[in-house]
Structure formats: C-alpha cells, structure tokens
Scaffold this active site. Sequence first.
Site, PDB file in Angstrom:
ATOM      1  N   ILE A  15       0.849  -1.204   0.000  1.00  0.00           N
ATOM      2  CA  ILE A  15       0.000   0.000   0.000  1.00  0.00           C
ATOM      3  C   ILE A  15       0.881   1.249   0.000  1.00  0.00           C
ATOM      4  O   ILE A  15       0.608   2.212  -0.716  1.00  0.00           O
ATOM      5  CB  ILE A  15      -0.944  -0.015   1.226  1.00  0.00           C
ATOM      6  CG1 ILE A  15      -1.988  -1.145   1.058  1.00  0.00           C
ATOM      7  CG2 ILE A  15      -1.641   1.326   1.400  1.00  0.00           C
ATOM      8  CD1 ILE A  15      -2.897  -1.370   2.262  1.00  0.00           C
ATOM      9  N   TYR A 154      -3.672  -6.987  16.642  1.00  0.00           N
ATOM     10  CA  TYR A 154      -3.801  -6.079  15.483  1.00  0.00           C
ATOM     11  C   TYR A 154      -5.057  -5.215  15.607  1.00  0.00           C
ATOM     12  O   TYR A 154      -5.024  -4.004  15.357  1.00  0.00           O
ATOM     13  CB  TYR A 154      -3.844  -6.942  14.224  1.00  0.00           C
ATOM     14  CG  TYR A 154      -3.833  -6.199  12.907  1.00  0.00           C
ATOM     15  CD1 TYR A 154      -2.633  -5.844  12.286  1.00  0.00           C
ATOM     16  CD2 TYR A 154      -5.017  -5.885  12.250  1.00  0.00           C
ATOM     17  CE1 TYR A 154      -2.621  -5.197  11.058  1.00  0.00           C
ATOM     18  CE2 TYR A 154      -5.020  -5.242  11.019  1.00  0.00           C
ATOM     19  CZ  TYR A 154      -3.812  -4.901  10.425  1.00  0.00           C
ATOM     20  OH  TYR A 154      -3.810  -4.258   9.203  1.00  0.00           O
TER      21      TYR A 154
HETATM   22  N1  CAA Z   1     -14.683 -17.233  13.251  1.00  0.00           N
HETATM   23  C1  CAA Z   1     -15.090 -18.131  14.168  1.00  0.00           C
HETATM   24  N2  CAA Z   1     -14.402 -19.251  14.425  1.00  0.00           N
HETATM   25  C2  CAA Z   1     -13.290 -19.481  13.735  1.00  0.00           C
HETATM   26  C3  CAA Z   1     -12.820 -18.592  12.764  1.00  0.00           C
HETATM   27  C4  CAA Z   1     -13.565 -17.417  12.523  1.00  0.00           C
HETATM   28  N3  CAA Z   1     -13.188 -16.504  11.632  1.00  0.00           N
HETATM   29  N4  CAA Z   1     -11.667 -19.054  12.260  1.00  0.00           N
HETATM   30  C5  CAA Z   1     -11.424 -20.218  12.873  1.00  0.00           C
HETATM   31  N5  CAA Z   1     -12.408 -20.481  13.757  1.00  0.00           N
HETATM   32  C6  CAA Z   1     -12.525 -21.626  14.651  1.00  0.00           C
HETATM   33  C7  CAA Z   1     -12.118 -22.902  13.958  1.00  0.00           C
HETATM   34  O1  CAA Z   1     -13.211 -23.428  13.272  1.00  0.00           O
HETATM   35  C8  CAA Z   1     -11.666 -23.772  15.131  1.00  0.00           C
HETATM   36  O2  CAA Z   1     -12.798 -24.248  15.802  1.00  0.00           O
HETATM   37  P1  CAA Z   1     -12.730 -25.614  16.658  1.00  0.00           P
HETATM   38  O3  CAA Z   1     -11.664 -25.436  17.699  1.00  0.00           O
HETATM   39  O4  CAA Z   1     -14.094 -25.723  17.208  1.00  0.00           O
HETATM   40  O5  CAA Z   1     -12.384 -26.678  15.657  1.00  0.00           O
HETATM   41  C9  CAA Z   1     -11.016 -22.766  16.076  1.00  0.00           C
HETATM   42  O6  CAA Z   1     -11.584 -21.481  15.723  1.00  0.00           O
HETATM   43  C10 CAA Z   1      -9.513 -22.718  15.910  1.00  0.00           C
HETATM   44  O7  CAA Z   1      -9.276 -22.229  14.621  1.00  0.00           O
HETATM   45  P2  CAA Z   1      -8.004 -22.520  13.805  1.00  0.00           P
HETATM   46  O8  CAA Z   1      -7.727 -23.990  13.811  1.00  0.00           O
HETATM   47  O9  CAA Z   1      -8.092 -21.779  12.554  1.00  0.00           O
HETATM   48  O10 CAA Z   1      -6.888 -21.876  14.701  1.00  0.00           O
HETATM   49  P3  CAA Z   1      -5.467 -21.625  14.209  1.00  0.00           P
HETATM   50  O11 CAA Z   1      -4.708 -21.282  15.427  1.00  0.00           O
HETATM   51  O12 CAA Z   1      -4.943 -22.687  13.343  1.00  0.00           O
HETATM   52  O13 CAA Z   1      -5.612 -20.341  13.260  1.00  0.00           O
HETATM   53  C11 CAA Z   1      -5.710 -18.042  12.784  1.00  0.00           C
HETATM   54  C12 CAA Z   1      -6.063 -19.145  13.780  1.00  0.00           C
HETATM   55  C13 CAA Z   1      -4.210 -18.001  12.529  1.00  0.00           C
HETATM   56  C14 CAA Z   1      -6.111 -16.737  13.421  1.00  0.00           C
HETATM   57  C15 CAA Z   1      -6.446 -18.282  11.474  1.00  0.00           C
HETATM   58  O14 CAA Z   1      -7.822 -18.427  11.761  1.00  0.00           O
HETATM   59  C16 CAA Z   1      -6.282 -17.111  10.512  1.00  0.00           C
HETATM   60  O15 CAA Z   1      -5.266 -16.958   9.845  1.00  0.00           O
HETATM   61  N6  CAA Z   1      -7.308 -16.238  10.411  1.00  0.00           N
HETATM   62  C17 CAA Z   1      -7.267 -15.073   9.544  1.00  0.00           C
HETATM   63  C18 CAA Z   1      -7.053 -13.851  10.371  1.00  0.00           C
HETATM   64  C19 CAA Z   1      -7.118 -12.649   9.451  1.00  0.00           C
HETATM   65  O16 CAA Z   1      -8.138 -12.325   8.864  1.00  0.00           O
HETATM   66  N7  CAA Z   1      -5.999 -11.932   9.345  1.00  0.00           N
HETATM   67  C20 CAA Z   1      -5.974 -10.794   8.474  1.00  0.00           C
HETATM   68  C21 CAA Z   1      -4.520 -10.550   8.052  1.00  0.00           C
HETATM   69  S1  CAA Z   1      -4.395  -9.264   6.830  1.00  0.00           S
HETATM   70  C22 CAA Z   1      -4.755  -7.895   7.658  1.00  0.00           C
HETATM   71  O17 CAA Z   1      -4.835  -7.857   8.859  1.00  0.00           O
HETATM   72  C23 CAA Z   1      -4.934  -6.671   6.844  1.00  0.00           C
HETATM   73  C24 CAA Z   1      -6.134  -5.956   7.266  1.00  0.00           C
HETATM   74  O18 CAA Z   1      -6.016  -4.998   8.032  1.00  0.00           O
HETATM   75  C25 CAA Z   1      -7.441  -6.309   6.674  1.00  0.00           C
HETATM   76  P1  NAP Z   2       3.186  -4.641   3.520  1.00  0.00           P
HETATM   77  O1  NAP Z   2       3.328  -4.730   2.061  1.00  0.00           O
HETATM   78  O2  NAP Z   2       3.720  -5.727   4.373  1.00  0.00           O
HETATM   79  O3  NAP Z   2       3.786  -3.236   3.990  1.00  0.00           O
HETATM   80  C1  NAP Z   2       4.077  -2.944   5.321  1.00  0.00           C
HETATM   81  C2  NAP Z   2       5.299  -2.085   5.335  1.00  0.00           C
HETATM   82  O4  NAP Z   2       5.601  -1.674   6.676  1.00  0.00           O
HETATM   83  C3  NAP Z   2       6.514  -2.836   4.815  1.00  0.00           C
HETATM   84  O5  NAP Z   2       7.209  -2.018   3.922  1.00  0.00           O
HETATM   85  C4  NAP Z   2       7.315  -3.068   6.078  1.00  0.00           C
HETATM   86  O6  NAP Z   2       8.688  -3.168   5.851  1.00  0.00           O
HETATM   87  C5  NAP Z   2       6.999  -1.829   6.857  1.00  0.00           C
HETATM   88  N1  NAP Z   2       7.340  -1.975   8.260  1.00  0.00           N
HETATM   89  C6  NAP Z   2       7.017  -2.998   9.088  1.00  0.00           C
HETATM   90  N2  NAP Z   2       7.538  -2.780  10.305  1.00  0.00           N
HETATM   91  C7  NAP Z   2       8.189  -1.595  10.254  1.00  0.00           C
HETATM   92  C8  NAP Z   2       8.923  -0.835  11.188  1.00  0.00           C
HETATM   93  N3  NAP Z   2       9.069  -1.243  12.453  1.00  0.00           N
HETATM   94  N4  NAP Z   2       9.474   0.333  10.793  1.00  0.00           N
HETATM   95  C9  NAP Z   2       9.339   0.757   9.521  1.00  0.00           C
HETATM   96  N5  NAP Z   2       8.657   0.087   8.593  1.00  0.00           N
HETATM   97  C10 NAP Z   2       8.093  -1.088   8.946  1.00  0.00           C
HETATM   98  O7  NAP Z   2       1.651  -4.514   3.927  1.00  0.00           O
HETATM   99  P2  NAP Z   2       0.522  -3.515   3.401  1.00  0.00           P
HETATM  100  O8  NAP Z   2      -0.651  -4.337   3.148  1.00  0.00           O
HETATM  101  O9  NAP Z   2       1.039  -2.597   2.383  1.00  0.00           O
HETATM  102  O10 NAP Z   2       0.241  -2.693   4.757  1.00  0.00           O
HETATM  103  C11 NAP Z   2       0.434  -1.300   4.858  1.00  0.00           C
HETATM  104  C12 NAP Z   2      -0.433  -0.775   5.980  1.00  0.00           C
HETATM  105  O11 NAP Z   2      -1.808  -0.978   5.647  1.00  0.00           O
HETATM  106  C13 NAP Z   2      -0.227  -1.481   7.321  1.00  0.00           C
HETATM  107  O12 NAP Z   2      -0.329  -0.546   8.362  1.00  0.00           O
HETATM  108  C14 NAP Z   2      -1.390  -2.441   7.379  1.00  0.00           C
HETATM  109  O13 NAP Z   2      -1.716  -2.787   8.688  1.00  0.00           O
HETATM  110  C15 NAP Z   2      -2.459  -1.636   6.709  1.00  0.00           C
HETATM  111  N6  NAP Z   2      -3.574  -2.388   6.169  1.00  0.00           N
HETATM  112  C16 NAP Z   2      -3.372  -3.347   5.219  1.00  0.00           C
HETATM  113  C17 NAP Z   2      -4.466  -4.018   4.706  1.00  0.00           C
HETATM  114  C18 NAP Z   2      -4.354  -5.079   3.662  1.00  0.00           C
HETATM  115  O14 NAP Z   2      -5.359  -5.773   3.418  1.00  0.00           O
HETATM  116  N7  NAP Z   2      -3.220  -5.271   3.006  1.00  0.00           N
HETATM  117  C19 NAP Z   2      -5.749  -3.728   5.186  1.00  0.00           C
HETATM  118  C20 NAP Z   2      -5.905  -2.759   6.166  1.00  0.00           C
HETATM  119  C21 NAP Z   2      -4.804  -2.089   6.640  1.00  0.00           C
HETATM  120  P3  NAP Z   2       9.357  -4.624   5.555  1.00  0.00           P
HETATM  121  O15 NAP Z   2       8.698  -5.111   4.309  1.00  0.00           O
HETATM  122  O16 NAP Z   2      10.764  -4.271   5.408  1.00  0.00           O
HETATM  123  O17 NAP Z   2       9.054  -5.461   6.752  1.00  0.00           O
END
Ligand code: CAA
Ligand code: NAP
Length: 247
Positions: A15, A154
């Site tokens: 981003i 987060y």
């Molecule tokens: N809602 C409700 N229940 C859920 C669920 C959900 N979303 N996801 C999993 N569960 C349940 C499972 O079914 C399981 O149930 P049982 O124990 O009854 O079988 C239990 O929770 C344990 O789940 P997992 O086995 O999945 O647990 P895990 O430890 O292996 O994984 C996790 C957990 C790592 C959090 C995984 O669910 C995951 O990766 N989730 C995605 C989280 C996510 O959306 N991250 C966003 C990253 S990008 C970002 O953050 C950018 C942004 O700003 C948008």
């Molecule tokens: P990204 O590609 O992983 O970018 C994150 C950037 O932050 C990377 O350049 C990373 O550097 C840098 N960074 C991490 N720790 C740092 C530190 N301590 N000091 C300086 N720089 C650091 O992810 P992105 O999706 O573009 O995310 C950008 C922002 O948008 C984040 O705040 C994220 O939470 C937010 N956001 C993302 C999403 C999505 O869906 N992608 C949604 C909502 C909000 P390195 O690569 O060197 O680690």
Amino acid sequence: MTKKIALVTGGTGGIGTQICRRLADQGFQVVANHLAAESEAAADWREHLTADGYEFGLAAGDVSDFDDAARMVREVEANFGPIAVLVNCAGITRDSTLRKMGHEDWQAVINTNLNGVFNVTRQVADGMLERRAGRIINISSINGQQGQFGQTNYSAAKAGVHGFTMALAREVAAKGITVNTVSPGYIITAMTKAIPENIMDQIISLIPMRRMGNPDDVAAAVGFLAGPDADYITGADISVNGGLGMG
Ligand code: CAA
Ligand code: NAP
C-alpha cells in the site's frame, strides 16, 4: 517552486508504494521510510520506480523504536526539508487466537502499529505546529473497526490508531493541521497473501463487492486527504473496503 515534503512510513510496502506514487503525482517530494535491514531492497525499489519517472527519497528507520524514529525524522528534515504530510502506513500482523498468542506477538504488533504512530507523529507535530500547517494520515483497518478472529493484537492497535487520530485532531484543529484515518478492508499485498486460501475465500464471501481491493484504492483516499479539497476534514475515518462491515 520547491516541492512540499511527504513522509510515508512503510513506504516501500504494497500500500505504501501506491501512496508514494499518488502523492508524487500530486506534486509532493515523497520520502519513503523503510527498515534499515531492508536498505538494499529499498534502493532496488527506488531504482525500479525511477524508470516510471519517480524520484523518491529514502529514510531508513524503525518506527517501533522511539529514538530511531526521532533520528529518522531529523534526517528527513535535514536532507529534504520540513514535513508537510505524514502518512503512518508501516504495519505488521502476528495472527493467532488469544489462547495461543505469546507476549512477543502482542508486543511486536502494538509497538509497530500503534506505538509507531506515536513515535513518528511526536517528532513531526512540533514543526507542523510552528508552521501552522500539516496533514497527518494514519492507516488503520477494517479489523480495528469491527475486530477479527485471531487478531486481538492487530485489532487493538488499529482501533487505537483511530482513537489517536481523533484526540490529536482535536488538539491541532485550530492550528492549521488535519489528522485523519484511512481504514482499508482486505487489499492485495504481501500482508494478505499470508492468509490461508480457505480463510481468504470465506472473507471474500462476506465482502459485498465480492473481491479484494487494490493498493491504489487506498492511495486515492490518502491523496484526497493530503490535497486541498480535504481542508475541512479532520478526525474522520474513511473506509475503503468494498462494503465490508457497513452499517
Ligand atoms: N470465526 C469463528 N471461528 C473461527 C474462525 C472465525 N473466523 N476461524 C477459525 N475459527 C474456529 C475454527 O473453526 C476452530 O474451531 P474448533 O476449535 O471448534 O475446531 C477454532 O476457531 C480454531 O481455529 P483454527 O484452527 O483456525 O486456529 P489456528 O490457530 O490454526 O488459526 C488463525 C487461527 C491463525 C487466526 C487463522 O484463523 C487465521 O489466519 N485467520 C485469519 C485472520 C485474518 O483475517 N488476518 C488478516 C490478516 S491481513 C490484515 O490484517 C490486513 C487488514 O487490516 C485487513
Ligand atoms: P506490507 O506490504 O507488508 O507493507 C508494510 C510495510 O511496513 C513494509 O514495507 C514493512 O517493511 C513496513 N514496516 C514494518 N515494520 C516496520 C517498522 N518497524 N518500521 C518501519 N517500517 C516497517 O503490507 P501492506 O498491506 O502494504 O500494509 C500497509 C499498511 O496498511 C499497514 O499498516 C497495514 O496494517 C495496513 N492495512 C493493510 C491491509 C491489507 O489488506 N493489506 C488492510 C488494512 C490495513 P518490511 O517489508 O521491510 O518489513
């Protein structure tokens, strides 16, 4: 005419890169912050974008470290000039359910995503107050607005970011500075590529537009907030999420 300076933390990320491009297209001299350990990759990034006509500055620094953030901001001001626009975009995820979450994963996310916003803004705000002008734009998340399974760290940090935005917006509203949040939904970057495919499919099925967003969608909102048309907007949280979590 001398260009105004925009500092984008995490500027070389998915981003961040599009935000840098957008702000440069709007006439800013953009400086992209990156981690010192990634200096070589950042230099390649800059080189690559030179081919598209961009001349970005680079600033190594760890936003999660108060002293290093202070040093980084001082260097940007010394090398480029006063910062007119600050975009706090650096962020990380360390997802796990609370039951499995270690102290380190909690600390890392709070230190980067929330404390990082304080650490950098604290250094930039004084200059903006002296000049009675500035734009601060904080990148939060849909998951700070509605919470997400596996993201207590987060979601807490990102909700905190908007609390920070609103409080600071009130402090500086009468002093020529606006402070706003942009809250993206799920955007195609390295951060979301780390989500397991089956979970991502479930998430997409909940998005009214049934697709993820692009970094450019977020950059457009940031560009708007940095530009003259947003003079009267402060303390706002602009969602860019395809309708996820509306209502
Ligand atoms: N809602 C409700 N229940 C859920 C669920 C959900 N979303 N996801 C999993 N569960 C349940 C499972 O079914 C399981 O149930 P049982 O124990 O009854 O079988 C239990 O929770 C344990 O789940 P997992 O086995 O999945 O647990 P895990 O430890 O292996 O994984 C996790 C957990 C790592 C959090 C995984 O669910 C995951 O990766 N989730 C995605 C989280 C996510 O959306 N991250 C966003 C990253 S990008 C970002 O953050 C950018 C942004 O700003 C948008
Ligand atoms: P990204 O590609 O992983 O970018 C994150 C950037 O932050 C990377 O350049 C990373 O550097 C840098 N960074 C991490 N720790 C740092 C530190 N301590 N000091 C300086 N720089 C650091 O992810 P992105 O999706 O573009 O995310 C950008 C922002 O948008 C984040 O705040 C994220 O939470 C937010 N956001 C993302 C999403 C999505 O869906 N992608 C949604 C909502 C909000 P390195 O690569 O060197 O680690």
